[in-house]
Every structure is written in C-alpha cells, then in structure tokens.
Design an enzyme around this catalytic site. Structure first.
Site, PDB file in Angstrom:
ATOM      1  N   ASP A 163       0.866  -1.171   0.000  1.00  0.00           N
ATOM      2  CA  ASP A 163       0.000   0.000   0.000  1.00  0.00           C
ATOM      3  C   ASP A 163       0.912   1.233   0.000  1.00  0.00           C
ATOM      4  O   ASP A 163       2.089   1.147   0.319  1.00  0.00           O
ATOM      5  CB  ASP A 163      -0.885  -0.068   1.261  1.00  0.00           C
ATOM      6  CG  ASP A 163      -1.986   0.973   1.232  1.00  0.00           C
ATOM      7  OD1 ASP A 163      -2.138   1.661   0.200  1.00  0.00           O
ATOM      8  OD2 ASP A 163      -2.693   1.102   2.244  1.00  0.00           O
ATOM      9  N   ASP A 177      -3.246   7.377  -4.006  1.00  0.00           N
ATOM     10  CA  ASP A 177      -4.546   7.916  -4.437  1.00  0.00           C
ATOM     11  C   ASP A 177      -5.063   8.903  -3.399  1.00  0.00           C
ATOM     12  O   ASP A 177      -4.432   9.107  -2.357  1.00  0.00           O
ATOM     13  CB  ASP A 177      -5.542   6.781  -4.696  1.00  0.00           C
ATOM     14  CG  ASP A 177      -5.712   5.848  -3.512  1.00  0.00           C
ATOM     15  OD1 ASP A 177      -4.749   5.705  -2.730  1.00  0.00           O
ATOM     16  OD2 ASP A 177      -6.794   5.268  -3.355  1.00  0.00           O
ATOM     17  N   CYS A 188     -16.523 -21.145  19.209  1.00  0.00           N
ATOM     18  CA  CYS A 188     -15.599 -21.442  18.120  1.00  0.00           C
ATOM     19  C   CYS A 188     -14.823 -22.697  18.482  1.00  0.00           C
ATOM     20  O   CYS A 188     -14.574 -22.951  19.662  1.00  0.00           O
ATOM     21  CB  CYS A 188     -14.640 -20.255  17.949  1.00  0.00           C
ATOM     22  SG  CYS A 188     -13.244 -20.562  16.861  1.00  0.00           S
ATOM     23  N   CYS A 237     -11.771 -23.478  16.925  1.00  0.00           N
ATOM     24  CA  CYS A 237     -10.413 -23.415  16.401  1.00  0.00           C
ATOM     25  C   CYS A 237      -9.457 -24.004  17.443  1.00  0.00           C
ATOM     26  O   CYS A 237      -9.834 -24.169  18.598  1.00  0.00           O
ATOM     27  CB  CYS A 237     -10.053 -21.974  16.010  1.00  0.00           C
ATOM     28  SG  CYS A 237      -9.530 -20.922  17.369  1.00  0.00           S
ATOM     29  N   CYS A 293      -9.474 -21.892  20.707  1.00  0.00           N
ATOM     30  CA  CYS A 293     -10.699 -21.804  21.496  1.00  0.00           C
ATOM     31  C   CYS A 293     -11.105 -23.141  22.085  1.00  0.00           C
ATOM     32  O   CYS A 293     -11.784 -23.188  23.104  1.00  0.00           O
ATOM     33  CB  CYS A 293     -11.838 -21.258  20.646  1.00  0.00           C
ATOM     34  SG  CYS A 293     -11.532 -19.578  20.110  1.00  0.00           S
TER      35      CYS A 293
END
Ligand SMILES: [Zn+2]
Length: 580
Positions: free
Chosen positions: A88, A123, A273, A275, A278
């Site tokens: 970026d 930009d 969760c 995962c 978790c």
C-alpha cells in the site's frame, strides 16, 4: 490476470496470476506491519496457510529500522515471505495525519525498489462526507496519478484505486476511466468509513456500481474490508480480494471476531468457536494472560475465523449455494439484510448476467428477499415464454405449469409453500421445457420426436428423430435439454452461437476439447450455464455449456469459456454424457 474456474451469484473462484505467483481468489491479503507483529509471518504461512500479504510501504519507508534494510535485502527476504507481496502507498496514513511528506512518484519508486509484487499509487482518500466538488477533484488527481504511474513504470503490477466517495456517478466514471489504464488490480477505496458505521446499503451501492462497470479479467479488491461478517456478501456482489488488519486491530481492543459479529473477550463465558485455540481454553484463562499474550492469542483466533469464512465461501461457490450462505450471514445485522435486498432489487441486470442459469444445489427459501434472487427473477421472466396451463402454485415463483415441475429451479427448490403438480403428457413436457429453456417456439420442431422416458422415475431421458438420430438428452439434475449436433440443427436461432475462428483451435474443439476464452467470438447475450453451439466456418462443430457470459468471453484471456460435451460428437448412437 484471472482464470475463472467456478462461479455463483456475482462471485467467482479464479486462479489469479500476478508476476510469478498464482493464487486462488476470493482471498484475503493479511496486513503485516514489521513494527508490530502479533503473529509471526512464518506462522501465517504454516499455520494459517495465508496466500498473500499486504504491507504499507509508507510505514516501512519511514521506519529507521526497516527503510534501508528493505531496499538492501528486498521486502520478501526481510519479511521471510516468498509468496506474493502487495504494498500500500500510505494514502490513509497521510490522510489521517494531514500531511503529504512523500511525492507520488517517490512512493512508486520505493515500492519497486523493495521488490513489491503489487504496487499501489498514492490515491486521494475520499470520505463519504466529502461533497461533490471535493470528490470530483480527488478523483481527477487519483486518475492522473494512476496514469502517470502506468506510463512511467509500464512493467510493474499496478493497482488501480477507484475513488468517488458516496457519488455513484463518480464511482462509475472512476471504474470506466481506471479500466482504460489496464491496472492489475482494481481497488475500491474509501469504503472503510461505511463499514465502520454499518452503512452496508451504501457499501452495496458503491461495490455494485463499480462491479457493473469493471471488466472481468482483473480482480476487484474491497480495500480495507477485513471483518469476516461481510466477506460472503461482498463476494456475492463481485469482490475477489479483501485485506485484514482487523485481526490485529480488533485484538488490540480485546475484540473477538466471528462471522456473526464481534464479541468482547471480557463478555464471553465460553468460546463459540472450535479453532485449535478456542477448543483448549476458556475465556477466563485468556483473561489471565499478560496483555501481549492476550493480544497474540486474540489475533490468532481472529485469523482462524477469517480463514474459515474464506474456505466456507469458496466451498459455497463450488456447490452453488453462495446466496444461501449470504442470506444466513445477512441475519447477523439488519443493515446487512437491507444491503442484500437493496442490491438484489437495484442491480438485477448485473446479477442476471453473472449468476448461472442452472445450479448444482437446490434453491432454498431463506426469507422474503429470496423472491428477488436472480434465479427467481429469471424463472418468472422465462415463464412468459410458455403457455400457462395445468398450473400448480410454488412460492416464490407463483403459478408454474406442471410440465415444468422437474426443470430448474422449480423442481430444485425447497420453499415454504408448494402445491402438488398435475399430470401431464411427455410431449407437453418436451415442448414446454424447450420453450422455457431456449425461447418461444423452440420446442415445436421436436414435437414429432420419439420420447424416451425413464421407466424408474417417469422422467424424460432422450429425444430421437424418426431416423433414429439422437436429438438430445434431458439432464436428470435440472431437467435441461442438452442437444446433440442434430438437435442444434432443429433449434436453429434459438440456441446461441460462439464462433471459433482459429482453425487449430476449432480442430481441438471438434475433437471434444474445451473452448478457451481467447479463441471464442460469442454472439451477444450468452449467460453462464447456458447450452451453446460452437461454430467454425459456418458449421456447428460442438455443443457445450458456457462457463462465461458473452462479455467475459471477450474480456478474459485465460481459461475455459465453454465446456464441450465430448461424447455427443462421436458415435451418435452411443451413450450420451449427461453430466456437466
Ligand atoms: Zn477460535
């Protein structure tokens, strides 16, 4: 450059080749900041299977520690990452700090010097509150900077940021003008404030306006979209890339991300969760961690939630159940549901052009907005082609002729209200199905055909001419009629044509190989999933299913445009391939 392999809604799975790298989209660029790394880059690759990273060249350039090193070692080596690296330009940092301390050319040069694979010009960040005059001026400057970067550095992979603020006419203009500069990524900018304020309806307008005006061969990046709760909707609306600093920013404020929203770690009694993190601990255990440990733990869970949703979305695209997923996800916040319904109602043309005419999965009733899904809108429109007799009611389609009860989507939908269909003769099913699928009058030349009906299911199987030539097969999964070359002859102008002009390519196609996009010259109006005839030198050489619409066939330079049904071309009395 993209090669489309699967699609659903306005979403798609593509192979994206950028420089020497090829990755699958939709995908997420994981934001890394060498000054602050809650999850080491080695783990992003190994544990999370991240495909692409994004980092801010402005921050690196300003860093005492990394500025010179990045030039000397190259960014890849410095970060220990050999996959694609997106940089970026610092637009947001300069905007938020209110200073422009680097020239647009300098930051492009710097990104090139450190070996970035995908380079972003500087930009002009346009806010939703900017007035028309300001937004116009910022757009003009943004366009000038992309152009200047394109001209001065023709060999880099360049990002084309699309600004325009909340003004859709400016977003449209930006899309058209940026597309002329042929960038390697379209990045829809200035949308973070809309997401932070849950203004998803405005976000839908911006995304769908850009998508309607951008060519198909280049990925669309929803710049700054990093919360997994919006990925499904934005994918269905045509976005290919997301980026997430969110996993780490959210962790810093104790936030635990899920597809249905954000929780505060301190509010959770248990983890919703499974995962690897978790499933091992309870929230009270994590709250006992040091701040640094807690941040790293939360960042990791947030990454698991992010990548799981990406895989769920890609699976839904392959199974053609993306709308069902979006409808489910949209229930997480009323504004998401409003955005979905608004998008479907306001941009029907876009969805008609991109959503396949037939699907692998049943259409499931998922709430009132189901009535505005492209499959339903198209079915209602196509019902105008057939005589409305022996009707039965099936919502959300209304009254449907019983002859079409096995045709997609009527026979492949699970809805909240349906009547029993009435008995019809096979000849009626033939004529109605063909008119429904190919247009009014398409079925008439087939009325004299011999109809082969499955003894087991009572469904139509094949049509034969009086001379015992195969005219085509009815696909069991959706009731679609797949014509043979002889069937194509009878369909005449009712089947759309794609010309293959290159003689070598035509030879391959006539042997049953796929038609590649770069060799296809389609007539207008072909939709994905439609049966089309492939012609060369005025003769039909193959029949197959369009994977791309007409505009995409013209725009895309890689990949398959038409999947040819090979066996039809061989011995005509042979068993015909009914799949694909
Ligand atoms: Zn978790």
């Amino acid at each position: 450059m993209l090669e489309l392999t699967d699609r659903d809604a306005a979403g798609r799975i593509c192979k994206w080749t950028v420089g020497k790298h090829t990755i699958a989209t939709p995908n997420i660029c994981i934001v890394v900041n060498p000054n602050r790394m809650p999850v080491p880059i080695a783990d992003l690759k190994k544990e999370f299977k991240a495909d692409i990273l994004i980092t801010n060249s402005y921050i690196i350039r300003r860093s005492k520690e990394f500025s010179e090193r990045a030039v000397k070692e190259g960014l890849h080596k410095m970060l220990g990452w050999d996959g694609p690296l997106y940089t970026d330009s610092g637009t947001y940092q300069m905007f938020s700090q209110g200073k422009a301390d680097v020239a647009p050319e300098e930051i492009i040069e710097y990104q090139k010097k450190i070996g970035s694979d995908i380079i972003t010009p500087l930009d002009m960040f346009t806010l939703p509150v900017d007035d028309l005059k300001t937004a116009k001026a910022k757009l003009a400057l943004t366009l000038a900077r992309i152009k200047s970067a394109r001209v001065s550095q023709p060999d880099i992979n360049l990002v084309g940021p699309i600004q325009g603020g909340r003004f859709l006419e400016l977003r449209k203009k930006a899309s058209i003008e940026v597309a002329k500069l042929n960038p390697d990524v379209f990045a829809i900018g200035g949308i973070v404030p809309l997401m932070m304020q849950y203004r998803f309806r405005d976000l839908a307008d911006v995304i769908l306006t850009c998508k309607s005006n951008l060519p198909a061969q280049t990925p669309i990046h929803a710049f700054g979209a990093g919360h997994p709760m919006v990925f499904a909707l934005l994918t269905a609306f045509g976005c290919d890339l997301f980026d997430s600093a969110m996993y780490s920013l959210a962790a810093e404020r104790g936030a635990y991300l899920t597809v249905s929203g954000t929780h505060q770690l301190s509010d959770l009694k248990e983890f919703p969760c499974s995962c690897p993190l978790c499933s091992r601990l309870e929230p009270k255990d994590v709250l006992k961690f040091t701040e640094k440990e807690r941040l790293a733990w939360l960042a990791r869970h947030n990454l698991y939630a992010t990548f799981e949703e990406l895989r769920t979305i890609r699976t839904a695209i392959r199974e053609n159940s993306l709308w069902e997923l979006v409808q489910e996800r949209a229930r997480a916040h009323p504004n998401l549901l409003i955005a979905l319904e608004h998008g479907l109602k306001t941009y029907p043309k876009l969805f008609q052009e991109l959503d396949s005419v037939s699907k692998k999965s049943a259409l499931m009733w998922g709430g009132a907005e189901t009535a505005f899904r492209p499959e339903v809108v198209r079915a209602k429109e196509q019902l105008k082609r057939v005589p409305l007799k022996k009707l039965f009611r099936k919502e959300p389609f209304g009254k449907v002729p019983s002859a079409l009860k096995s045709v997609y989507p009527f026979g492949q939908s699970l809805t909240n209200r349906s009547e029993k269909s009435k008995k019809v003769k096979p000849a009626e099913v033939v004529s109605m199905s063909l008119d429904y699928q190919y247009g009014k009058g398409a079925g008439k030349p087939f009325l004299k055909a011999d109809v082969e009906v499955s003894r087991k299911t009572g469904r139509l199987r094949r049509l034969w001419s009086k001379k015992k030539e195969l005219l085509g097969t009815f696909r069991p999964s959706d009731g679609f009629f797949l014509p043979s070359l002889e069937g194509v002859r009878l369909l005449k102008a009712n089947i759309k044509k794609v010309a293959v002009k290159d003689p070598d390519a035509a030879k391959f196609v006539s042997e049953g190989r796929a038609v590649f996009a770069k060799f296809s010259s389609p007539e207008k109006g072909i939709l994905p999933g439609e049966e089309v005839a492939v012609v060369h030198g005025g003769k039909t050489i193959a029949v197959g299913k369009a994977l791309l619409n007409s505009a995409e066939m013209r725009q895309m330079k890689r990949g398959v445009a038409i999947e040819v049904r090979a066996k039809i071309l061989g011995d005509k009395d042979d068993e015909v391939e009914t799949g694909s």
